[in-house]
Write an enzyme that holds these catalytic residues in place. Structure first.
Site, short mmCIF file in Angstrom:
data_model
loop_
_atom_site.label_atom_id
_atom_site.label_comp_id
_atom_site.label_asym_id
_atom_site.label_seq_id
_atom_site.Cartn_x
_atom_site.Cartn_y
_atom_site.Cartn_z
N ARG A 239 2.93 5.97 -3.23
CA ARG A 239 4.06 6.82 -3.61
C ARG A 239 4.32 6.75 -5.11
NH1 ARG A 239 4.20 5.65 1.66
NH2 ARG A 239 5.46 6.86 3.13
N ASP B 202 1.81 -1.43 11.80
CA ASP B 202 0.51 -1.87 11.28
C ASP B 202 0.23 -3.35 11.58
OD1 ASP B 202 0.03 0.66 10.33
OD2 ASP B 202 0.72 0.22 8.30
N LYS C 284 0.84 -1.21 0.00
CA LYS C 284 0.00 0.00 0.00
C LYS C 284 0.87 1.26 0.00
CE LYS C 284 -2.92 0.80 3.62
NZ LYS C 284 -2.77 2.15 4.18
N SER C 285 1.86 1.31 0.88
CA SER C 285 2.70 2.51 0.98
C SER C 285 3.42 2.78 -0.34
CB SER C 285 3.76 2.31 2.07
OG SER C 285 3.15 2.21 3.32
N GLN D 110 4.65 9.09 7.44
CA GLN D 110 3.73 10.03 6.79
C GLN D 110 4.18 11.46 7.06
OE1 GLN D 110 -0.24 8.93 7.97
NE2 GLN D 110 -0.15 7.01 6.83
N ARG E 258 -7.49 -3.41 9.20
CA ARG E 258 -6.55 -4.35 9.85
C ARG E 258 -7.20 -5.04 11.05
NH1 ARG E 258 -2.61 -3.64 6.39
NH2 ARG E 258 -1.93 -1.53 5.89
N ARG F 184 -6.44 1.43 17.97
CA ARG F 184 -6.18 -0.01 17.85
C ARG F 184 -5.80 -0.65 19.19
NH1 ARG F 184 -3.23 -0.02 11.85
NH2 ARG F 184 -5.19 0.17 10.69
C1 S3P Z 1 2.40 4.71 6.24
C2 S3P Z 1 2.98 5.00 7.43
C3 S3P Z 1 2.46 4.51 8.72
C4 S3P Z 1 1.47 3.39 8.56
C5 S3P Z 1 0.49 3.65 7.47
C6 S3P Z 1 1.21 3.86 6.14
C7 S3P Z 1 2.99 5.26 5.02
O1 S3P Z 1 1.84 5.60 9.37
O2 S3P Z 1 0.80 3.14 9.76
O3 S3P Z 1 -0.39 2.55 7.34
O4 S3P Z 1 2.64 4.81 3.90
O5 S3P Z 1 3.82 6.17 5.12
P1 S3P Z 1 2.70 6.63 10.25
O6 S3P Z 1 3.77 7.08 9.37
O7 S3P Z 1 1.82 7.74 10.63
O8 S3P Z 1 3.16 5.81 11.41
#
Ligand code: S3P
Length: 424
Positions: free
Chosen positions: A24, A312, A19-20, A166, A385, A343
């Site tokens: 991007r 996560d 997903k991340s 993030q 999740r 969570r």
């Molecule tokens: C993510 C960073 C994480 C993660 C999220 C995806 C990302 O959050 O929990 O599911 O893609 O950069 P945080 O950076 O706020 O911890």
């Protein structure tokens, strides 16, 4: 949706794209010159929100399902959207896009679903404002909807109070447009997909310890991206394979980036029989196939620098700990309270209602394993999740487990229930 105790799980599985990394690839592709071709893009609701936002800013994105083509408009080519940008349930979309919008020559409003409108945005508003951005929370509560008026930005050296990719990524993306170098220093290193991928696209990014730095460049260049399988999705099958007696699963092509693979270390510390096969490190992000065999597990302590590398996965790790001998302590994980749901709360309530011995702490929980679980009604709080975690816990619970709002898995893993069924 209802779930029941299952027999051994066997077979091979390929989990959907990370997903991340999928988010991007669309964002950086939109800012690049030329076409970015993305393979194994996650077709989950969160990543589709990112596509919709960039389409709203004039980017031609062709989603052919087996691949996504992003015809980039260049670093300064985004157009003012005609409507509010809807980030849906996606924190990554909301926070990363804010870093980009902070530098555009137009004003945008960002919003999202009920969960997004409660998640903290001050953590990005503070540093982006220090860089010169003008960001206003329309409800004056530090959350979306936010109005972002792009401005000329200056570079900053930001000591981030949280280890959050993030936050780091929002600042680095704004730093692409700043008048000098920008750096972010985290308490612990968070996932580094932004640094890796931006660098591939031609950005000037460097990392040193817990600090990431960026200098502005004139252009980014479109790339071919092969998205590895998401370790956060693989986590459900890793845990299922370990806790359900007699199981043997092969999970193919999983991303094992060291800033994401904490779950593998924790499982190994707990006595898991996990083997990495076909390790590959030649595509910007390391991958491997993971062979999982059911194991007799023991408790462990999880805290400190490893937390951002498995943040996560903590819900499903907590479920796994119910089947481990002795105590598992999770600490330094207060960030869990500001995810798609709280969570810590939701896991403690849910596992307790299934008969587990779980105690909530200020920044985590303590699980005393070994009690048999029984079915219960679990409210997922529409957190993907959480829904998947309880579907896995149900595989080992006597009787019926009902997960409310189970369809929310479409956020990160639309085929999850079908994939789980195929292994039974
Ligand atoms: C993510 C960073 C994480 C993660 C999220 C995806 C990302 O959050 O929990 O599911 O893609 O950069 P945080 O950076 O706020 O911890």
């Amino acid at each position: 949706m209802k779930f029941y105790k299952c027999g051994s799980l066997k077979g091979e599985i390929t989990v959907p794209g990370d997903k991340s990394i999928s988010h991007r690839s669309v964002m950086f592709g939109s800012l690049a010159r030329g076409t970015t071709e993305i393979h194994n893009f996650l077709q989950g609701a969160d990543c589709l929100s990112t596509i919709a936002c960039f389409r709203g800013m004039g980017v031609d994105i062709e989603n052919q399902k087996d691949k996504v083509l992003v015809r980039g408009r260049g670093i300064r080519g985004l157009k003012k959207p005609e409507h509010v940008l809807d980030c849906g349930n996606s924190g990554t979309t909301t926070r990363l896009i804010s870093g980009i919008l902070a530098a555009q020559n137009f004003t945008t409003t960002l919003t999202g679903d009920a969960s997004i409108r409660k998640r903290p945005m001050k953590r990005i508003i503070d540093p982006l404002s220090q860089m010169g951005a003008k960001i206003r929370c329309l409800n004056d509560n530090g959350c979306a909807p936010m109005e972002i008026t792009g401005s000329p930005l200056c570079g900053i050296d930001y000591p981030s109070p949280v280890a959050s990719a993030q936050v780091k990524s929002a600042i680095l993306l704004a730093g692409l447009y700043a008048d000098g170098e920008t750096s972010v220093t985290e308490p612990y290193v968070s996932r580094d997909h932004t640094e890796r991928m931006l660098s591939l696209f031609g950005a000037d990014v460097r990392t040193e310890g817990t600090t990431a730095r960026i200098r502005p460049v004139n252009e980014l260049y479109g790339q071919k991206i092969l998205v590895p399988g998401d370790i956060s999705s693989a986590a459900f099958f890793i845990v299922a394979g370990l806790i359900v007696p007699g199981s043997e699963l092969l999970i193919r092509n999983v991303g094992i980036n060291p800033t994401r693979n904490g779950i593998l270390k924790v499982c190994q510390n707990m006595g898991a029989r996990l083997t990495l096969i076909n390790e590959n490190d030649d595509r910007g992000e390391p991958t491997a196939d993971i062979l999982v065999k059911s194991s007799s597990l023991h408790g462990t302590a999880i805290g400190g620098a490893i937390i951002p590398t498995l943040i996560d996965e903590l819900p499903v790790i907590a479920a796994m700990a119910c089947f481990a001998e002795g105590e598992t302590i999770i600490r330094d994980a207060a960030e869990l309270k500001v995810k798609e749901s709280n969570r810590i709360d939701v896991m403690v309530q849910g596992l307790t209602s299934m008969g587990a011995d779980v105690q909530e702490t200020e920044d985590g929980m303590i699980i005393r394993g070994g009690r048999p679980l029984h079915g219960a009604i679990i409210d997922s709080k529409l957190d993907h999740r959480i829904a998947m975690t309880f579907a896995i816990a149900a595989c080992m619970a006597e009787g019926e487990t009902e997960v409310l709002g189970a369809e929310c898995v479409n956020i990160s893993y639309p085929e999850f229930y079908r994939d789980l069924e195929k292994l039974q």
